[in-house]
Each structure stands twice: as C-alpha cells, then as structure tokens.
Design a protein around this motif. Structure first.
Motif, mmCIF file in Angstrom:
data_model
loop_
_atom_site.group_PDB
_atom_site.id
_atom_site.type_symbol
_atom_site.label_atom_id
_atom_site.label_comp_id
_atom_site.label_asym_id
_atom_site.label_seq_id
_atom_site.Cartn_x
_atom_site.Cartn_y
_atom_site.Cartn_z
ATOM 1 N N ALA A 16 -13.343 9.705 -19.340
ATOM 2 C CA ALA A 16 -12.251 10.310 -18.563
ATOM 3 C C ALA A 16 -12.201 9.560 -17.232
ATOM 4 O O ALA A 16 -12.760 9.998 -16.239
ATOM 5 C CB ALA A 16 -12.511 11.790 -18.347
ATOM 6 N N PRO A 17 -11.553 8.386 -17.196
ATOM 7 C CA PRO A 17 -11.565 7.556 -15.983
ATOM 8 C C PRO A 17 -10.986 8.290 -14.774
ATOM 9 O O PRO A 17 -10.061 9.092 -14.918
ATOM 10 C CB PRO A 17 -10.721 6.346 -16.360
ATOM 11 N N HIS A 18 -11.554 7.991 -13.615
ATOM 12 C CA HIS A 18 -11.099 8.663 -12.404
ATOM 13 C C HIS A 18 -11.521 7.857 -11.176
ATOM 14 O O HIS A 18 -12.416 7.026 -11.253
ATOM 15 C CB HIS A 18 -11.694 10.075 -12.337
ATOM 16 N N HIS A 19 -10.890 8.160 -10.032
ATOM 17 C CA HIS A 19 -11.217 7.547 -8.751
ATOM 18 C C HIS A 19 -11.998 8.557 -7.905
ATOM 19 O O HIS A 19 -11.671 9.750 -7.910
ATOM 20 C CB HIS A 19 -9.947 7.140 -8.010
ATOM 21 N N LYS A 72 -7.101 12.644 -6.747
ATOM 22 C CA LYS A 72 -6.056 12.703 -7.768
ATOM 23 C C LYS A 72 -5.003 11.611 -7.549
ATOM 24 O O LYS A 72 -4.782 11.138 -6.426
ATOM 25 C CB LYS A 72 -5.427 14.093 -7.842
ATOM 26 N N LEU A 73 -4.392 11.227 -8.635
ATOM 27 C CA LEU A 73 -3.416 10.142 -8.640
ATOM 28 C C LEU A 73 -2.276 10.382 -7.653
ATOM 29 O O LEU A 73 -1.902 9.487 -6.893
ATOM 30 C CB LEU A 73 -2.870 9.940 -10.053
ATOM 31 N N ARG A 76 -3.423 9.682 -4.144
ATOM 32 C CA ARG A 76 -3.633 8.247 -3.904
ATOM 33 C C ARG A 76 -2.305 7.536 -3.757
ATOM 34 O O ARG A 76 -2.140 6.666 -2.904
ATOM 35 C CB ARG A 76 -4.470 7.630 -5.022
ATOM 36 N N ARG A 77 -1.341 7.902 -4.578
ATOM 37 C CA ARG A 77 -0.008 7.286 -4.462
ATOM 38 C C ARG A 77 0.654 7.656 -3.146
ATOM 39 O O ARG A 77 1.240 6.806 -2.476
ATOM 40 C CB ARG A 77 0.871 7.716 -5.636
ATOM 41 N N ALA A 78 0.581 8.939 -2.771
ATOM 42 C CA ALA A 78 1.227 9.402 -1.534
ATOM 43 C C ALA A 78 0.650 8.702 -0.310
ATOM 44 O O ALA A 78 1.368 8.433 0.654
ATOM 45 C CB ALA A 78 1.059 10.915 -1.400
#
Length: 103
Positions: A16-19, A72-73, A76-78
C-alpha cells in the motif's frame, strides 16, 4: 498536545504505497509519553495535521519505536510537495478521537 516537526518527505513502495514524514526522535519521545492516553489501538495516534495552509485529520503510525506521519495525496498536491522536500508540520494530538472509537 501540539507539536511542530520538520522532516523530509519519503515514499514507501510497499503493498500500500504512501508518502510519509518521520517524526524526529525528540518529538517521538514526547508522543510516546502520552500515547497510552490517546491511542485508539495498534499504537495509532489520532492527530489534526497542518501542512502549509492545508489541514486534515489522520493518525500517526508507530514504527520502530517512533512514529510516521502519512501525507495524503490531496494535501501534497495542494501544497506542491514532492519526495525529498523538507516540510514543517503542526500536529495536534486528539485524544477525543481515540476515545470515541470505544477502544
């Protein structure tokens, strides 16, 4: 309890890939001191997290005597955050979230 941490964003490629950002040892020790009062099980610590202007709720993951902060993605995008970036995070431990689950 509120803490501010600074760390490098890294990527885990597991099933379960994650940052993540690793909580530095000094702050991890502070969290560990209150962990039994705030955990909802499995050592997970509920937190309200701020990165830049983005705020969300998540849980710290216990790992090798310390803690990991999952990013969470959408956050990170924001905040235009990538692997290798150094970020400052504000963590507010939330014992009421742990107690609500009844665990």
């Amino acid at each position: 309890m509120e803490l501010e941490i600074t760390g490098e964003v890294w990527y885990w490629r597991g099933p379960a890939p994650h940052h993540f950002v690793t909580v530095p040892p000094t702050q991890a020790d502070e969290i560990h001191d209150v962990a039994s009062m705030v955990t909802y099980g499995w050592g997970m610590i509920p937190v309200r997290l701020r990165m830049g202007a983005t705020v969300w709720e998540t849980s710290l993951w216990p790992k090798d005597g310390g803690y990991l902060v999952p990013l969470k993605l959408a956050a990170r995008r924001a905040e235009d955050v990538e692997v290798g970036d150094v970020v400052t995070l504000r963590l507010e431990l939330q014992p009421e979230r742990g107690r609500r689950t009844g665990r």
